[in-house]
Design a protein around this motif. Structure first.
Motif, short mmCIF file in Angstrom:
data_model
loop_
_atom_site.label_atom_id
_atom_site.label_comp_id
_atom_site.label_asym_id
_atom_site.label_seq_id
_atom_site.Cartn_x
_atom_site.Cartn_y
_atom_site.Cartn_z
N SER A 1 0.81 -1.23 -0.06
CA SER A 1 0.01 -0.06 -0.28
C SER A 1 0.79 1.25 0.34
N SER A 2 2.05 1.45 0.52
CA SER A 2 2.77 2.20 0.78
C SER A 2 3.38 2.87 -0.65
N PHE A 3 3.97 1.61 -1.42
CA PHE A 3 4.45 1.73 -2.79
C PHE A 3 3.50 2.18 -3.63
N GLY A 4 2.33 1.64 -3.54
CA GLY A 4 0.97 2.13 -4.37
C GLY A 4 0.62 3.40 -4.24
N LEU A 5 0.55 4.07 -2.89
CA LEU A 5 0.58 5.55 -2.76
C LEU A 5 1.53 6.51 -3.37
N PHE A 6 2.87 5.95 -3.04
CA PHE A 6 3.98 6.50 -3.65
C PHE A 6 3.89 6.83 -4.88
N LEU A 7 3.99 5.82 -5.61
CA LEU A 7 4.01 5.60 -6.99
C LEU A 7 3.21 6.29 -8.08
N ALA A 8 1.69 6.17 -7.37
CA ALA A 8 0.50 6.87 -8.13
C ALA A 8 0.60 8.19 -7.88
N ILE A 9 0.87 8.86 -6.65
CA ILE A 9 1.16 10.28 -6.37
C ILE A 9 2.32 10.88 -6.87
N PHE A 10 3.48 10.43 -6.46
CA PHE A 10 4.76 11.04 -6.83
C PHE A 10 5.50 10.65 -8.23
N GLY A 11 4.78 9.53 -8.63
CA GLY A 11 5.62 8.97 -9.65
C GLY A 11 5.46 10.00 -11.11
N PRO A 12 4.11 10.56 -11.40
CA PRO A 12 3.97 11.30 -12.40
C PRO A 12 4.78 12.70 -12.28
N LYS A 13 4.89 13.03 -11.31
CA LYS A 13 5.41 14.50 -10.73
C LYS A 13 7.07 14.38 -10.90
N CYS A 14 7.50 13.18 -10.50
CA CYS A 14 8.80 13.23 -10.65
C CYS A 14 9.35 13.01 -12.05
N TYR A 15 8.27 12.30 -13.03
CA TYR A 15 8.63 11.91 -14.15
C TYR A 15 8.87 13.59 -14.86
N ILE A 16 7.78 14.39 -14.57
CA ILE A 16 7.91 15.70 -15.10
C ILE A 16 8.95 16.62 -14.66
N ILE A 17 9.46 16.40 -13.56
CA ILE A 17 10.54 17.31 -12.94
C ILE A 17 11.64 16.90 -13.40
N LEU A 18 12.11 15.72 -13.57
CA LEU A 18 13.39 15.28 -13.97
C LEU A 18 13.34 14.66 -15.39
N LEU A 19 12.39 14.33 -16.01
CA LEU A 19 12.70 14.16 -17.67
C LEU A 19 11.75 14.83 -18.59
N ARG A 20 10.89 15.66 -17.90
CA ARG A 20 10.11 16.54 -18.92
C ARG A 20 9.94 17.81 -18.30
N PRO A 21 11.22 18.69 -18.19
CA PRO A 21 11.17 19.92 -17.40
C PRO A 21 10.65 21.02 -18.17
N GLU A 22 10.23 21.01 -19.51
CA GLU A 22 9.46 21.84 -20.34
C GLU A 22 8.05 22.04 -19.91
N ARG A 23 7.67 20.62 -19.38
CA ARG A 23 6.13 20.77 -18.72
C ARG A 23 5.94 21.39 -17.45
N ASN A 24 7.09 21.64 -16.76
CA ASN A 24 7.08 22.13 -15.34
C ASN A 24 7.04 23.70 -15.26
N THR A 25 5.85 24.17 -15.96
CA THR A 25 5.82 25.33 -16.20
C THR A 25 4.62 25.94 -15.83
N LYS A 26 4.28 27.17 -15.41
CA LYS A 26 2.98 27.79 -15.03
C LYS A 26 2.02 27.63 -16.07
N LYS A 27 2.43 27.77 -17.40
CA LYS A 27 1.38 27.88 -18.41
C LYS A 27 1.19 26.46 -18.64
N ALA A 28 1.99 25.61 -18.68
CA ALA A 28 1.35 24.06 -18.88
C ALA A 28 0.65 23.68 -17.84
#
Length: 506
Positions: free
Chosen positions: A471-498
């Protein structure tokens, strides 16, 4: 004479000498030596018609032994005469000379004599020069007509190095007990192996002794040995895997916490309520670490702390998710005309207060549980007779049920609110992540209950640890996985406009 009835006695072996009676019947008196002074013999007397004990050749005893002795000497002399010069048994391979025969030479061949008489008796000598002893057993029986009948049988005595033993059954060794055979003398018994958990440590025990509570019988049932202990250990493969998974989850949470701290000024972190995100990461770290309390030998402090730490950590985590969901709904409502007043109730102070109150309720439940019926370590011997299973008994089943029920209530409430907010505009799409994470959380803990109840001993602890980690891994991956993906791999989407949904961020 009546007192002899039933008497047993031993006599020299009786035997028959073939041809002796016929020889004696052919004997005739010598007329030249008739000096008895009585009637003169004619030499034609028939001895077969004379009643005399000298003609009874069926009860020869001493004479039968003389007969065997003469035959033994004859066999020895026969072997001596068969000796070939140069191949003899004496010095220089010489043979014995019948004209100058020495007694020791006759003894040499006598020791090797072995033959059977016509009466069926074996004649031989042992290493001490003794003949095989055979005796008759005599039984005097009183007959109804006043006479005595003597029944005769023989016994063969075999001389060995061990003295004869007059026992019906051998002694029972340690690990067994004596069980008397019905209808037989007291010295006749069977040796019954002791049952499991009982021993006998001496010969001829009449009963087996039960081992103490923490001991069990050895395989030989002659010694009580300490029972094996069983618990979810750090040294077994299952415990090692669970421990490594727990530490891995803690490490990943720490890494993500560092990433969020480093990018705390970016729109992705700020837009998703950074304070609650940091608190959620800390609570997830505590969830991963509390699983370690379920591994290792149960002790009083670990039994009391494991469920309390588990319950408070998960309530803190679910409370953060619940408040984040409520904030998403409040912000969406405030974006509509006339809805600005709703944000007054979900400011930073109110968010912290809500999380604190919800967590304090769980802390109160844990405190009441520990005070009224605290979990304690328990030595369980019901699963295995030869093994002690160390486990923590919950103390109060009601307390444990209330603890889980409160977590389930908050999780269900979070899921329902997130489900209602799933169709909000994309700039509020964190609700979709929360919905998915709570779906995983609820599925894991619904499956946990029957698995926990049906798992014995250390496997119940393993099931609970697995549920915590899953359950801990489920919460962690579901909530923070997409955010870390954008922060680390897709920084162009880490903008206020996006994030506001007005960018094309591909």
């Amino acid at each position: 004479m009546p007192y002899l009835g039933g008497t047993l006695g031993i006599a020299i072996r009786r035997g028959e000498i073939p041809g002796l009676r016929e020889f004696m019947l052919q004997i005739r008196p010598d007329l030249n030596h008739n000096k008895t002074g009585g009637a003169i013999c004619t030499g034609q007397e028939d001895l077969e018609t004379v009643q005399t004990e000298y003609l009874d050749v069926l009860k020869l005893r001493a004479e039968y032994n003389v007969y065997k002795a003469v035959y033994a000497l004859a066999y020895a002399l026969h072997e001596l005469l068969q000796c070939e010069p140069g191949r003899g048994p004496f010095s220089g391979n010489s043979c014995g000379d019948l004209q100058r025969l020495e007694p020791w030479q006759v003894v040499y061949y006598l020791e090797k004599v072995n033959f059977t008489t016509s009466f069926g008796d074996e004649v031989s000598f042992d290493e001490n020069g003794d003949v095989l002893p055979i005796y008759d057993i005599m039984n005097w029986q009183w007959l109804p007509d006043g006479g005595i009948k003597v029944q005769n049988n023989y016994i063969l005595i075999l001389v060995s190095q061990q003295p004869p033993r007059s026992v019906c059954s051998e002694s029972c060794p340690p690990g067994t007990r004596r069980a008397r055979k019905k209808g037989e003398p007291e010295c006749c018994f069977d040796c019954i192996p002791c049952s499991e958990g009982k021993i006998s440590n001496k010969f001829d025990s009449t009963e087996c002794i039960s081992c103490p509570e923490d001991f069990w019988s050895s395989p030989q049932r002659d010694l009580c040995v300490p029972k094996k202990t069983d618990f979810l250990s750090y040294h077994e493969p299952l415990g090692i895997c669970l421990t490594a998974t727990s530490l891995l989850g803690t490490f990943i949470c720490a890494v993500v916490l560092g990433i969020f701290t480093h990018h705390r000024s970016t729109p992705m972190v700020r837009a998703n309520n950074s304070e609650l995100s940091f608190l959620l990461l800390v609570s997830l770290k505590l969830c991963f670490l509390c699983s370690l309390l379920f591994i290792g030998r149960p002790r009083l402090w670990t039994c009391q702390l494991r469920h309390a730490a588990f319950g408070i950590s998960f309530v803190l985590c679910v409370s953060c998710i619940l408040v984040k969901t409520m904030v998403v709904l409040a912000v969406f409502k405030a974006s509509k005309p006339g809805g600005g007043a709703s944000l007054k109730w979900f400011g930073a102070v109110q968010q912290r207060g809500t999380v604190l109150v919800l967590t304090s309720v769980q802390a109160a439940i844990c405190t009441a549980w520990l005070v009224s019926a605290s979990p304690v370590p328990h030595k369980n011997t019901q699963y295995h007779n030869d093994k002690i299973v160390y486990e923590c008994v919950v103390g109060s089943t009601i307390g444990f049920a209330v603890l889980l029920g409160y977590i389930g209530l908050l999780a269900l409430l979070s899921f329902l609110l997130a489900f209602l907010a799933r169709n909000l505009p994309d700039n509020f799409n964190e609700a979709k992540l929360i919905t998915f994470s709570m779906l995983i959380f609820c599925a894991v803990w619904v499956a946990f209950v029957p698995a926990y109840i049906s798992s014995p001993g250390k496997y119940a602890d393993a099931v609970e640890v697995f549920a915590i980690l899953a359950s801990s891994f489920g919460l962690f991956l579901a909530i923070f996985g997409p955010k870390c993906y954008i922060i680390l791999l897709r920084p162009e989407r880490n903008t206020k406009k996006a994030i506001m949904g007005r960018g094309t961020g591909s």
